[in-house]
Scaffold this motif. Structure first.
Motif, PDB file in Angstrom:
ATOM      1  N   MET A 103     -50.191  58.591  45.959  1.00  0.00           N
ATOM      2  CA  MET A 103     -49.568  59.915  46.072  1.00  0.00           C
ATOM      3  C   MET A 103     -48.877  60.329  44.768  1.00  0.00           C
ATOM      4  SD  MET A 103     -50.363  61.067  49.004  1.00  0.00           S
ATOM      5  CE  MET A 103     -49.264  62.430  49.238  1.00  0.00           C
ATOM      6  N   ASP A 106     -50.091  63.089  42.198  1.00  0.00           N
ATOM      7  CA  ASP A 106     -49.815  64.518  42.327  1.00  0.00           C
ATOM      8  C   ASP A 106     -48.944  65.020  41.181  1.00  0.00           C
ATOM      9  OD1 ASP A 106     -51.283  64.861  44.593  1.00  0.00           O
ATOM     10  OD2 ASP A 106     -49.581  64.849  45.969  1.00  0.00           O
ATOM     11  N   ARG A 111     -51.026  62.219  36.125  1.00  0.00           N
ATOM     12  CA  ARG A 111     -52.407  62.660  35.855  1.00  0.00           C
ATOM     13  C   ARG A 111     -52.739  62.495  34.378  1.00  0.00           C
ATOM     14  NH1 ARG A 111     -52.619  68.155  39.463  1.00  0.00           N
ATOM     15  NH2 ARG A 111     -52.451  67.106  41.478  1.00  0.00           N
TER      16      ARG A 111
END
Length: 136
Positions: A103, A106, A111
């Motif tokens: 999670m 996100d 990223r």
């Protein structure tokens, strides 16, 4: 094949260790002043540069063949080990679950970090390609 496995595992261990050290510096010294995204953008070129040269050292030391399959395998072994290592460290330090680790992607800084990890995994192949072009 054994040399590819050794090179992949050592590639992971070296870069993971460096990432752990740089990550601690980033979290404790950069993030409070710059924010998480900028801190990752400062750390990423350093770790990628060291990874590039460390990868080159290992592929030569273990004479990893220049065939794309062998080089992809080395990068894949290192990448899978890296993701497992990061997940375990995150779960241990944050006392979370594996789903919590996934999670976190996100967040923009994670990223960016994942993009760097993918580049790290592709370095063995990219170096093989670059070496073949230089040898022409």
């Amino acid at each position: 094949m054994a040399d590819v496995l050794k090179a992949g595992i050592l590639y992971f261990l070296g870069v993971f260790t460096l990432g752990f050290i740089l990550g601690a510096i980033r979290i404790f010294f950069l993030v409070p002043y710059t924010g998480p995204v900028f801190a990752v953008l400062v750390e990423l070129p350093v770790i990628l540069l060291v990874s590039w040269f460390f990868c080159r050292f290992l592929t030569r030391r273990f004479t990893v063949p220049t065939e794309p399959y062998e080089r992809l395998l080395m990068g894949l072994i290192a990448f899978v080990c890296l993701m497992i290592g990061e997940a375990l460290v995150a779960m241990f330090l944050q006392q979370g679950r594996m789903t919590d680790f996934f999670m976190t992607f996100d967040l923009p800084e994670n990223r960016i970090g994942l993009a760097g990890q993918i580049a790290f995994a592709l370095f063995p192949v990219l170096q093989s390609y670059a070496d073949s072009k230089a040898g022409q």
